[in-house]
Design an enzyme around this catalytic site. Structure first.
Site, mmCIF file in Angstrom:
data_model
loop_
_atom_site.group_PDB
_atom_site.id
_atom_site.type_symbol
_atom_site.label_atom_id
_atom_site.label_comp_id
_atom_site.label_asym_id
_atom_site.label_seq_id
_atom_site.Cartn_x
_atom_site.Cartn_y
_atom_site.Cartn_z
ATOM 1 N N GLY A 50 40.374 42.164 41.772
ATOM 2 C CA GLY A 50 40.052 43.519 41.651
ATOM 3 C C GLY A 50 39.455 44.031 42.977
ATOM 4 O O GLY A 50 40.308 44.021 43.735
ATOM 5 N N GLU A 51 38.367 44.686 42.936
ATOM 6 C CA GLU A 51 37.791 45.053 44.231
ATOM 7 C C GLU A 51 36.463 44.666 44.315
ATOM 8 O O GLU A 51 35.518 44.750 43.505
ATOM 9 C CB GLU A 51 37.697 46.656 43.891
ATOM 10 C CG GLU A 51 37.340 47.339 45.136
ATOM 11 C CD GLU A 51 37.724 47.142 46.571
ATOM 12 O OE1 GLU A 51 38.973 47.103 46.494
ATOM 13 O OE2 GLU A 51 36.812 46.622 47.336
ATOM 14 N N SER A 52 36.317 43.776 45.430
ATOM 15 C CA SER A 52 34.852 43.059 45.656
ATOM 16 C C SER A 52 33.812 43.891 45.779
ATOM 17 O O SER A 52 32.490 43.591 45.369
ATOM 18 C CB SER A 52 35.103 42.065 46.763
ATOM 19 O OG SER A 52 35.393 42.812 47.967
ATOM 20 N N CYS A 82 41.421 36.171 44.851
ATOM 21 C CA CYS A 82 41.494 37.214 45.728
ATOM 22 C C CYS A 82 40.186 38.050 45.807
ATOM 23 O O CYS A 82 39.069 37.523 46.601
ATOM 24 C CB CYS A 82 42.464 38.292 45.129
ATOM 25 S SG CYS A 82 43.208 39.495 46.269
ATOM 26 N N ARG A 111 38.590 40.452 54.458
ATOM 27 C CA ARG A 111 39.163 41.544 53.579
ATOM 28 C C ARG A 111 40.341 42.280 53.878
ATOM 29 O O ARG A 111 40.622 42.438 55.080
ATOM 30 C CB ARG A 111 38.167 42.598 53.008
ATOM 31 C CG ARG A 111 36.831 42.200 52.200
ATOM 32 C CD ARG A 111 36.000 43.366 51.804
ATOM 33 N NE ARG A 111 36.829 43.989 51.069
ATOM 34 C CZ ARG A 111 36.674 45.667 51.000
ATOM 35 N NH1 ARG A 111 36.109 46.226 51.971
ATOM 36 N NH2 ARG A 111 37.351 46.409 50.254
ATOM 37 N N ILE A 140 47.976 40.511 46.601
ATOM 38 C CA ILE A 140 47.915 41.918 46.434
ATOM 39 C C ILE A 140 46.668 42.457 47.223
ATOM 40 O O ILE A 140 45.521 42.172 46.828
ATOM 41 C CB ILE A 140 47.698 42.419 45.078
ATOM 42 C CG1 ILE A 140 48.749 41.774 44.278
ATOM 43 C CG2 ILE A 140 47.407 43.765 44.815
ATOM 44 C CD1 ILE A 140 48.480 41.788 42.705
ATOM 45 N N ARG A 141 46.689 43.190 48.218
ATOM 46 C CA ARG A 141 45.666 43.593 49.174
ATOM 47 C C ARG A 141 44.473 42.514 49.303
ATOM 48 O O ARG A 141 43.441 42.416 49.306
ATOM 49 C CB ARG A 141 44.799 44.666 48.848
ATOM 50 C CG ARG A 141 45.884 46.175 48.813
ATOM 51 C CD ARG A 141 45.382 47.229 48.072
ATOM 52 N NE ARG A 141 43.942 47.632 48.798
ATOM 53 C CZ ARG A 141 43.916 48.140 49.916
ATOM 54 N NH1 ARG A 141 44.805 48.551 50.926
ATOM 55 N NH2 ARG A 141 42.582 48.351 50.574
ATOM 56 N N HIS A 180 47.163 35.491 43.453
ATOM 57 C CA HIS A 180 46.639 35.695 41.867
ATOM 58 C C HIS A 180 47.582 35.003 41.096
ATOM 59 O O HIS A 180 48.884 35.257 40.714
ATOM 60 C CB HIS A 180 47.126 37.239 41.479
ATOM 61 C CG HIS A 180 46.300 38.309 42.082
ATOM 62 N ND1 HIS A 180 45.223 38.546 41.487
ATOM 63 C CD2 HIS A 180 46.260 38.670 43.408
ATOM 64 C CE1 HIS A 180 44.478 39.497 42.072
ATOM 65 N NE2 HIS A 180 45.189 39.527 43.020
ATOM 66 N N GLU A 182 47.347 34.164 37.966
ATOM 67 C CA GLU A 182 47.180 34.183 36.618
ATOM 68 C C GLU A 182 48.384 35.250 36.102
ATOM 69 O O GLU A 182 48.595 35.761 35.181
ATOM 70 C CB GLU A 182 45.984 34.886 36.267
ATOM 71 C CG GLU A 182 45.729 36.423 36.779
ATOM 72 C CD GLU A 182 45.309 36.635 38.149
ATOM 73 O OE1 GLU A 182 45.341 35.520 38.992
ATOM 74 O OE2 GLU A 182 45.282 37.781 38.785
HETATM 75 N N1 GLN Z 1 41.182 44.028 48.628
HETATM 76 C C1 GLN Z 1 40.287 43.950 47.501
HETATM 77 C C2 GLN Z 1 38.743 43.575 47.657
HETATM 78 O O1 GLN Z 1 38.576 43.625 49.020
HETATM 79 C C3 GLN Z 1 40.814 42.620 46.576
HETATM 80 C C4 GLN Z 1 42.195 42.762 46.241
HETATM 81 C C5 GLN Z 1 42.442 42.028 44.839
HETATM 82 O O2 GLN Z 1 41.748 41.345 44.288
HETATM 83 N N2 GLN Z 1 43.739 41.856 44.355
HETATM 84 O O3 GLN Z 1 38.255 43.317 46.925
#
Ligand code: GLN
Length: 200
Positions: A50-52, A82, A111, A140-141, A180, A182
């Site tokens: 997700g987004e930390s 992630c 990150r 993913i990112r 990921h 999952e």
């Molecule tokens: N770039 C996101 C972060 O810094 C992590 C991306 C992801 O969980 N797919 O949290």
């Protein structure tokens, strides 16, 4: 040893449902964790992607941060994917200025390490602990691990820019992947983690 341990998925933000499904197929009783009382009820925790930065803020707002940190310090098994890897890391590079992690894993993560232009990519990784078949890893990112402490085992790395960057690590009951698992339908990482929880 519990055959069907209760494994929570931190459900403040991110791709929760896919992890719940993967854990169920690994023989766990999977529950979404949104309240402090749910933190008490679990044998292990998955922190999704997700987004930390958002996850960090919401954990504080929902008063989950302190109980989670307490349980992690007490040895509760946890697996972070992630953004979840970032949440478990003791140190972050390129984090937001006030960004905090839960910590526990003696690693430094970077990150968005693969660069802005590389939004996502896939790779086949050999992870000995998961058997001979390579793992399809979806990034993913994603972060990578920049530095590991002594007790940390590197399970897999990606070779980029002339160097190996760890993307799967384990330290005792803590497991983290930059990718990921999952989303691929291959539940070996979740099965491996469910076994860590059963033995804990
Ligand atoms: N770039 C996101 C972060 O810094 C992590 C991306 C992801 O969980 N797919 O949290």
């Amino acid at each position: 040893m519990k055959a069907h341990p209760t494994i929570g998925v931190l459900a403040v933000q991110g791709d929760v449902r896919e992890h719940l499904r993967a854990l169920e197929s690994a023989g766990a009783d999977a529950i979404a964790v949104r309240r402090p009382s749910e933190v008490e009820a679990i044998d292990g925790l998955v922190i999704p992607g997700g987004e930390s930065t958002t996850m960090d803020k919401l954990c504080r707002i929902f008063e989950l941060r302190d109980p989670l940190v307490e349980r992690l310090r007490a040895g509760m098994p946890a697996y972070g994917s992630c953004a979840g890897m970032i949440m478990l890391a003791d140190r972050i590079l390129d984090g937001h200025r006030d960004q905090q992690t839960l910590g526990g894993l003696d690693i430094t993560v970077r990150r968005n390490a693969f660069g802005r232009q590389v939004h996502s990519f896939e790779d086949d990784l050999r992870i000995r602990e998961l058997g001979p078949e390579p793992v399809r890893a979806v990034f993913i990112r994603a972060p990578w691990v920049e530095e590991v402490g002594e007790g940390v085992q590197v399970l897999a790395s990606v070779h980029v820019g002339g160097a190996d960057h760890p993307v799967a690590v384990r330290q005792g009951n803590l497991l983290a992947t930059s990718f990921h698992p999952e989303v691929t339908g291959d539940h070996r990482v979740h099965a491996f983690f469910a076994d860590v929880v059963r033995r804990a």
